[in-house]
Scaffold this active site. Structure first.
Site, PDB file in Angstrom:
ATOM      1  N   ARG A 191      96.758  24.567  41.842  1.00  0.00           N
ATOM      2  CA  ARG A 191      97.783  25.620  41.777  1.00  0.00           C
ATOM      3  C   ARG A 191      97.131  26.995  41.727  1.00  0.00           C
ATOM      4  O   ARG A 191      97.629  27.955  42.322  1.00  0.00           O
ATOM      5  CB  ARG A 191      98.716  25.389  40.585  1.00  0.00           C
ATOM      6  CG  ARG A 191      99.929  26.303  40.613  1.00  0.00           C
ATOM      7  CD  ARG A 191     100.962  25.920  39.578  1.00  0.00           C
ATOM      8  NE  ARG A 191     100.472  26.074  38.222  1.00  0.00           N
ATOM      9  CZ  ARG A 191     101.146  25.707  37.142  1.00  0.00           C
ATOM     10  NH1 ARG A 191     102.341  25.151  37.256  1.00  0.00           N
ATOM     11  NH2 ARG A 191     100.657  25.879  35.935  1.00  0.00           N
ATOM     12  N   LYS A 204     101.572  32.102  40.140  1.00  0.00           N
ATOM     13  CA  LYS A 204     101.372  32.299  38.693  1.00  0.00           C
ATOM     14  C   LYS A 204     100.492  33.534  38.539  1.00  0.00           C
ATOM     15  O   LYS A 204      99.275  33.450  38.343  1.00  0.00           O
ATOM     16  CB  LYS A 204     100.752  31.040  38.082  1.00  0.00           C
ATOM     17  CG  LYS A 204     101.072  30.899  36.606  1.00  0.00           C
ATOM     18  CD  LYS A 204     100.832  29.494  36.129  1.00  0.00           C
ATOM     19  CE  LYS A 204     100.765  29.413  34.619  1.00  0.00           C
ATOM     20  NZ  LYS A 204     101.927  29.899  33.909  1.00  0.00           N
ATOM     21  N   GLU A 229     114.791  29.038  36.001  1.00  0.00           N
ATOM     22  CA  GLU A 229     113.905  28.421  35.004  1.00  0.00           C
ATOM     23  C   GLU A 229     113.975  29.254  33.743  1.00  0.00           C
ATOM     24  O   GLU A 229     114.814  30.157  33.625  1.00  0.00           O
ATOM     25  CB  GLU A 229     112.470  28.341  35.537  1.00  0.00           C
ATOM     26  CG  GLU A 229     111.873  29.695  35.875  1.00  0.00           C
ATOM     27  CD  GLU A 229     110.408  29.645  36.300  1.00  0.00           C
ATOM     28  OE1 GLU A 229     109.727  28.654  36.004  1.00  0.00           O
ATOM     29  OE2 GLU A 229     109.952  30.624  36.912  1.00  0.00           O
TER      30      GLU A 229
HETATM   31  N1  PMP Z   1     107.745  28.450  34.408  1.00  0.00           N
HETATM   32  C1  PMP Z   1     106.992  29.500  34.053  1.00  0.00           C
HETATM   33  C2  PMP Z   1     107.486  30.866  34.356  1.00  0.00           C
HETATM   34  C3  PMP Z   1     105.771  29.307  33.398  1.00  0.00           C
HETATM   35  O1  PMP Z   1     105.017  30.349  33.045  1.00  0.00           O
HETATM   36  C4  PMP Z   1     105.346  27.989  33.109  1.00  0.00           C
HETATM   37  C5  PMP Z   1     104.025  27.748  32.434  1.00  0.00           C
HETATM   38  N2  PMP Z   1     104.002  28.174  31.094  1.00  0.00           N
HETATM   39  C6  PMP Z   1     106.182  26.923  33.473  1.00  0.00           C
HETATM   40  C7  PMP Z   1     107.355  27.190  34.145  1.00  0.00           C
HETATM   41  C8  PMP Z   1     105.795  25.508  33.193  1.00  0.00           C
HETATM   42  O2  PMP Z   1     104.722  25.132  34.036  1.00  0.00           O
HETATM   43  P1  PMP Z   1     103.646  24.064  33.611  1.00  0.00           P
HETATM   44  O3  PMP Z   1     104.386  22.811  33.302  1.00  0.00           O
HETATM   45  O4  PMP Z   1     102.767  23.927  34.813  1.00  0.00           O
HETATM   46  O5  PMP Z   1     102.937  24.603  32.430  1.00  0.00           O
END
Ligand code: PMP
Length: 288
Positions: free
Chosen positions: A50, A149, A182
């Site tokens: 990622r 990210k 989200e």
């Molecule tokens: N959405 C956002 C905006 C995030 O920053 C994160 C990670 N903290 C997630 C979802 C969850 O992603 P992951 O399961 O890969 O940590």
């Protein structure tokens, strides 16, 4: 604590980057939040993948190889004697001039911080969390794609401040069309008629690694998962709701915008997934 910066380890006080780094000046950079459990780094390959996808999207050339980054993460854990914890992997655009132009930044910096994890209090997992929808809309994917990210987390931070202002730890963020995207640091799932639903990534969500693990765990127990566009109405009328993220793991949600979800207690399927998730994190991952 020893912090990795560009191939060397520094003590906490000496772990510094330049004020001319565009990561600081413009939020120009990318990151990953990774966890180690029981002497193993969970889903490390997926996090590194990622990171490289984020880099590609912002035209940033990561100056070291995938295997060198993997080793930097593992070595950071070893140097800090970390068997269980949280690892922050950051790649900044690097040192440049006071102007946006990234071509002035000659070399991106790679930083790894391996630290203890600060979880939400255990009661929150037992009782479930209350969340609210906030006015700040999730970034449009045609503007700054939430799949990247990036170090530019102000969109999420504004939403978090609004949630905190309403007395909640997390915010539901809607996209410009009004569909659920989200939360500020977590993906969201609901349970309806024994099936799991989570917004499609095109609704403006990060390709969450925990989200993917939950989809896999559900598949293994024969629970169907679909990814339809969801509205607040769908959340309110869900039987169960939970959030997923590397730091938070799986958090039951029991109230949204004042509406009690299901029985008002963490749901059965949520609990089953929490157990399966903990069992998996205990045994799987890249050995430190
Ligand atoms: N959405 C956002 C905006 C995030 O920053 C994160 C990670 N903290 C997630 C979802 C969850 O992603 P992951 O399961 O890969 O940590």
């Amino acid at each position: 604590m020893k912090v990795y910066i560009d191939g060397k380890f520094y003590g906490e006080r000496d772990a510094k980057i330049s004020v001319f780094d565009h990561g600081l000046l413009y939020g120009d950079g990318i990151f990953e939040g990774i966890r180690a459990y029981n002497g193993r780094v969970f889903r490390l390959k997926e996090h590194i993948d990622r990171l490289f996808f984020s880099a590609k999207a912002i035209l940033l050339t990561i100056p070291i190889s995938r295997s060198a980054i993997t080793e930097a993460v593992l070595e950071s854990c070893r140097k800090n004697r970390l068997r269980d914890g949280y690892i922050r992997l950051v790649v900044t655009r690097g040192v440049g001039t006071l102007g946006l132009n990234p071509s002035r930044c000659k070399r991106p910096s790679v930083i790894v911080i391996a630290d203890k994890i600060q979880l939400y209090p255990p009661e929150l997992y037992e009782r479930g969390m209350e969340i609210v929808t906030v006015p700040t809309v999730r970034n449009l994917h045609s503007a700054l794609n939430p799949a990247i990210k990036s170090l530019n987390y102000l969109n999420n931070i504004l939403a978090k401040i609004e949630a905190n202002g309403a007395g909640c730890e997390e915010a539901v963020m809607l996209n410009a069309e009004g569909f659920v995207s989200e939360c500020t640091g977590d993906n969201i799932f609901i349970v309806k008629e024994g099936r799991l639903m989570t917004p499609p990534l095109s609704a403006g969500a990060l390709y969450g690694i925990t989200r993917q693990v939950v989809i896999e765990l559900a598949g293994q127990s024969g629970v169907a998962v679909t990814e339809p566009n969801l509205t607040r109405y769908d959340l309110f009328n869900a039987k169960e709701c939970f959030l997923t993220g590397t730091g938070a793991e799986i958090v039951p949600v029991v109230k949204i915008d004042g509406r009690v979800i299901g029985t008002g207690k963490p749901g059965q399927l949520t609990k089953k997934l929490v157990t399966a998730y903990h069992a998996l994190t205990k045994v799987s991952g890249e050995p430190i």
